[in-house]
Design an enzyme around this catalytic site. Structure first.
Site, mmCIF file in Angstrom:
data_model
loop_
_atom_site.group_PDB
_atom_site.id
_atom_site.type_symbol
_atom_site.label_atom_id
_atom_site.label_comp_id
_atom_site.label_asym_id
_atom_site.label_seq_id
_atom_site.Cartn_x
_atom_site.Cartn_y
_atom_site.Cartn_z
ATOM 1 N N GLY A 56 0.941 -1.274 -0.099
ATOM 2 C CA GLY A 56 0.001 0.017 0.080
ATOM 3 C C GLY A 56 0.708 1.143 -0.091
ATOM 4 C CG HIS A 57 4.722 3.205 1.599
ATOM 5 N ND1 HIS A 57 5.888 3.772 1.051
ATOM 6 C CD2 HIS A 57 4.357 4.159 2.421
ATOM 7 C CE1 HIS A 57 6.254 4.647 1.691
ATOM 8 N NE2 HIS A 57 5.508 5.282 2.416
ATOM 9 C CG PHE A 58 2.919 5.692 -2.054
ATOM 10 C CD1 PHE A 58 2.095 6.307 -1.199
ATOM 11 C CD2 PHE A 58 4.370 6.103 -1.985
ATOM 12 C CE1 PHE A 58 2.738 6.940 0.023
ATOM 13 C CE2 PHE A 58 4.828 6.829 -1.024
ATOM 14 C CZ PHE A 58 3.762 7.057 0.080
#
Length: 154
Positions: A56-58
């Site tokens: 989730g990053h990114f």
């Protein structure tokens, strides 16, 4: 094999697990390349495309979070402290006390190999002061000073 029977460097995750209490996914270093107790140590981490921290990053442009780079440098520093300290003084583990002069110089991306260089600045009793740098190829990616201490029995 015990921590006191470690081979000379380089050595991998199996031997690193004898030094550190961390396990996947929080064991962040793959190899200890060299060390000279208590002065210096070097290690590496290959940033895999499927790392938990990248999910989730990114989305669409994954970047290894800076806190993960900082943790990995700290783990390399902890390996040096464990290798340099007699067993009876390291049984309760080493803990981070402070970070100083933290700087990020470039993003770390999937496929990058992080190379860590950690130097001891000072040791006073159970307290260690380190200067750590992380590189991708020949580019400085991050740097920080660490203060850590072996826990004492209460």
């Amino acid at each position: 094999m015990t921590i006191d029977d470690l081979p000379s460097a380089p050595f991998g995750r199996e031997q690193i697990e004898l030094l550190l209490p961390h396990r996947g996914p929080m064991l962040l270093i793959d190899v200890i390349d060299s060390y000279h107790v208590p002065e210096r140590i070097s290690g590496r981490k290959l940033v895999q495309t499927d790392e938990l921290f990248l999910q989730g990053h990114f989305p669409g442009r994954p970047v290894l979070p800076g806190v993960i780079v900082i943790e990995a440098m700290g783990q390399v520093a902890a390996c040096l402290a464990y290798l340099s300290t007699p067993a009876q003084e390291r049984r309760l583990g080493i803990h981070l006390m402070s970070l100083d002069r933290v700087k990020f110089r470039r993003p770390v991306l999937p496929g990058d190999e992080l190379r860590f260089d950690v130097r001891t600045l000072r040791v006073r009793g159970p307290i260690w002061n380190f200067n750590a740098k992380a590189y991708v190829e020949d580019q400085l990616a991050a740097q920080a000073r660490y203060l850590a201490a072996f826990a004492e029995e209460t």
